[in-house]
Design a protein around this motif. Structure first.
Motif, short mmCIF file in Angstrom:
data_model
loop_
_atom_site.label_atom_id
_atom_site.label_comp_id
_atom_site.label_asym_id
_atom_site.label_seq_id
_atom_site.Cartn_x
_atom_site.Cartn_y
_atom_site.Cartn_z
N TRP A 1 0.83 -1.21 0.00
CA TRP A 1 0.00 0.00 0.00
C TRP A 1 0.86 1.26 0.00
O TRP A 1 0.53 2.25 -0.64
CB TRP A 1 -0.96 0.00 1.19
CG TRP A 1 -2.08 -0.96 0.98
CD1 TRP A 1 -2.33 -2.09 1.69
CD2 TRP A 1 -3.08 -0.91 -0.03
NE1 TRP A 1 -3.42 -2.74 1.19
CE2 TRP A 1 -3.91 -2.03 0.13
CE3 TRP A 1 -3.36 -0.03 -1.06
CZ2 TRP A 1 -4.99 -2.29 -0.70
CZ3 TRP A 1 -4.44 -0.29 -1.89
CH2 TRP A 1 -5.24 -1.39 -1.71
N VAL A 2 1.99 1.21 0.71
CA VAL A 2 2.92 2.34 0.71
C VAL A 2 3.43 2.59 -0.70
O VAL A 2 3.49 3.73 -1.17
CB VAL A 2 4.08 2.11 1.70
CG1 VAL A 2 5.16 3.17 1.54
CG2 VAL A 2 3.56 2.08 3.12
N GLN A 3 3.78 1.52 -1.41
CA GLN A 3 4.25 1.66 -2.79
C GLN A 3 3.18 2.22 -3.70
O GLN A 3 3.47 3.07 -4.55
CB GLN A 3 4.71 0.29 -3.32
CG GLN A 3 5.97 -0.21 -2.69
CD GLN A 3 6.30 -1.63 -3.13
OE1 GLN A 3 5.46 -2.35 -3.65
NE2 GLN A 3 7.55 -2.03 -2.90
N ILE A 4 1.95 1.78 -3.54
CA ILE A 4 0.84 2.26 -4.38
C ILE A 4 0.62 3.75 -4.15
O ILE A 4 0.50 4.54 -5.09
CB ILE A 4 -0.44 1.46 -4.10
CG1 ILE A 4 -0.27 0.03 -4.61
CG2 ILE A 4 -1.65 2.12 -4.73
CD1 ILE A 4 -1.36 -0.93 -4.15
N VAL A 5 0.57 4.17 -2.88
CA VAL A 5 0.34 5.59 -2.56
C VAL A 5 1.52 6.44 -3.03
O VAL A 5 1.32 7.53 -3.58
CB VAL A 5 0.09 5.76 -1.04
CG1 VAL A 5 0.10 7.22 -0.64
CG2 VAL A 5 -1.22 5.09 -0.65
N PHE A 6 2.74 5.95 -2.87
CA PHE A 6 3.92 6.69 -3.33
C PHE A 6 3.88 6.87 -4.85
O PHE A 6 4.13 7.96 -5.36
CB PHE A 6 5.19 5.96 -2.91
CG PHE A 6 6.45 6.64 -3.38
CD1 PHE A 6 6.89 7.80 -2.79
CD2 PHE A 6 7.17 6.12 -4.45
CE1 PHE A 6 8.04 8.45 -3.23
CE2 PHE A 6 8.32 6.75 -4.90
CZ PHE A 6 8.75 7.91 -4.29
N PHE A 7 3.57 5.80 -5.58
CA PHE A 7 3.51 5.88 -7.04
C PHE A 7 2.44 6.86 -7.49
O PHE A 7 2.67 7.68 -8.40
CB PHE A 7 3.25 4.49 -7.64
CG PHE A 7 3.14 4.50 -9.13
CD1 PHE A 7 4.26 4.66 -9.93
CD2 PHE A 7 1.91 4.34 -9.74
CE1 PHE A 7 4.17 4.67 -11.30
CE2 PHE A 7 1.80 4.35 -11.12
CZ PHE A 7 2.93 4.51 -11.90
N ALA A 8 1.26 6.81 -6.87
CA ALA A 8 0.19 7.75 -7.22
C ALA A 8 0.61 9.19 -6.93
O ALA A 8 0.33 10.10 -7.72
CB ALA A 8 -1.09 7.41 -6.45
N GLY A 9 1.32 9.42 -5.83
CA GLY A 9 1.81 10.76 -5.51
C GLY A 9 2.83 11.25 -6.52
O GLY A 9 2.82 12.43 -6.90
N VAL A 10 3.73 10.36 -6.96
CA VAL A 10 4.72 10.75 -7.98
C VAL A 10 4.02 11.14 -9.28
O VAL A 10 4.34 12.15 -9.90
CB VAL A 10 5.74 9.62 -8.20
CG1 VAL A 10 6.57 9.87 -9.45
CG2 VAL A 10 6.64 9.48 -6.99
N ILE A 11 3.05 10.35 -9.69
CA ILE A 11 2.32 10.64 -10.94
C ILE A 11 1.56 11.96 -10.81
O ILE A 11 1.60 12.80 -11.71
CB ILE A 11 1.37 9.49 -11.30
CG1 ILE A 11 2.15 8.22 -11.60
CG2 ILE A 11 0.47 9.85 -12.47
CD1 ILE A 11 3.11 8.32 -12.76
N GLU A 12 0.88 12.16 -9.71
CA GLU A 12 0.15 13.42 -9.50
C GLU A 12 1.11 14.61 -9.45
O GLU A 12 0.82 15.67 -10.00
CB GLU A 12 -0.67 13.36 -8.21
CG GLU A 12 -1.96 12.63 -8.34
CD GLU A 12 -2.98 13.38 -9.19
OE1 GLU A 12 -3.10 14.61 -9.08
OE2 GLU A 12 -3.64 12.70 -9.97
N GLY A 13 2.23 14.44 -8.76
CA GLY A 13 3.19 15.53 -8.65
C GLY A 13 3.86 15.87 -9.97
O GLY A 13 4.13 17.03 -10.26
N ALA A 14 4.10 14.87 -10.79
CA ALA A 14 4.80 15.10 -12.06
C ALA A 14 3.87 15.60 -13.15
O ALA A 14 4.29 16.40 -14.00
CB ALA A 14 5.47 13.80 -12.51
N PHE A 15 2.61 15.16 -13.15
CA PHE A 15 1.74 15.47 -14.29
C PHE A 15 0.46 16.19 -13.92
O PHE A 15 -0.26 16.64 -14.80
CB PHE A 15 1.36 14.18 -15.02
CG PHE A 15 2.54 13.40 -15.50
CD1 PHE A 15 3.31 13.86 -16.56
CD2 PHE A 15 2.90 12.22 -14.88
CE1 PHE A 15 4.39 13.14 -17.00
CE2 PHE A 15 3.99 11.49 -15.31
CZ PHE A 15 4.74 11.95 -16.38
#
Length: 111
Positions: free
Chosen positions: A50-64
């Motif tokens: 779950w930590v990996q999923i939330v981190f990945f979603a945050g990276v995508i939101e932050g980048a795009f």
């Protein structure tokens, strides 16, 4: 809400017909086929997953995701497949998307 509901409905239906081969968590010996569908899957995914999923979603939101809030219409990515230059055609497509979103909201409530 409509687009999120459409994704949620597809995410609920798809595992009924297809699951990835292999392991979800090799260290825990958890295979994708061992994970149940629906809300029961929440307790099966390891905490670090779950930590990996939330981190990945945050990276995508932050980048795009930030430019939409500053200088444009959220959800408008310039794909002419989804929209049109013709105002009447664009209105028709957006109305269809709105109706499908409403249907998906009712569908996910029923699931």
């Amino acid at each position: 809400h409509g687009r999120v509901s459409m994704a949620a409905a597809m995410g609920y239906i798809t595992p009924e017909y297809y699951k990835f081969p292999g392991y979800l968590s090799p260290s825990a010996g958890l295979k994708f086929s061992d994970v149940p569908n629906g809300l029961a899957a929440l307790s099966k995914v390891p905490s670090l997953g779950w930590v990996q999923i939330v981190f990945f979603a945050g990276v995508i939101e932050g980048a795009f995701g930030f430019d939409d809030y500053k200088n444009g219409t959220p959800g408008e990515y310039g794909w002419k497949v989804l929209t049109s230059e013709d105002p009447a055609e664009k209105t028709k497509k957006l109305s269809a998307e709105l109706a499908n979103g409403r249907l998906a909201m009712m569908a996910i409530i029923g699931m």
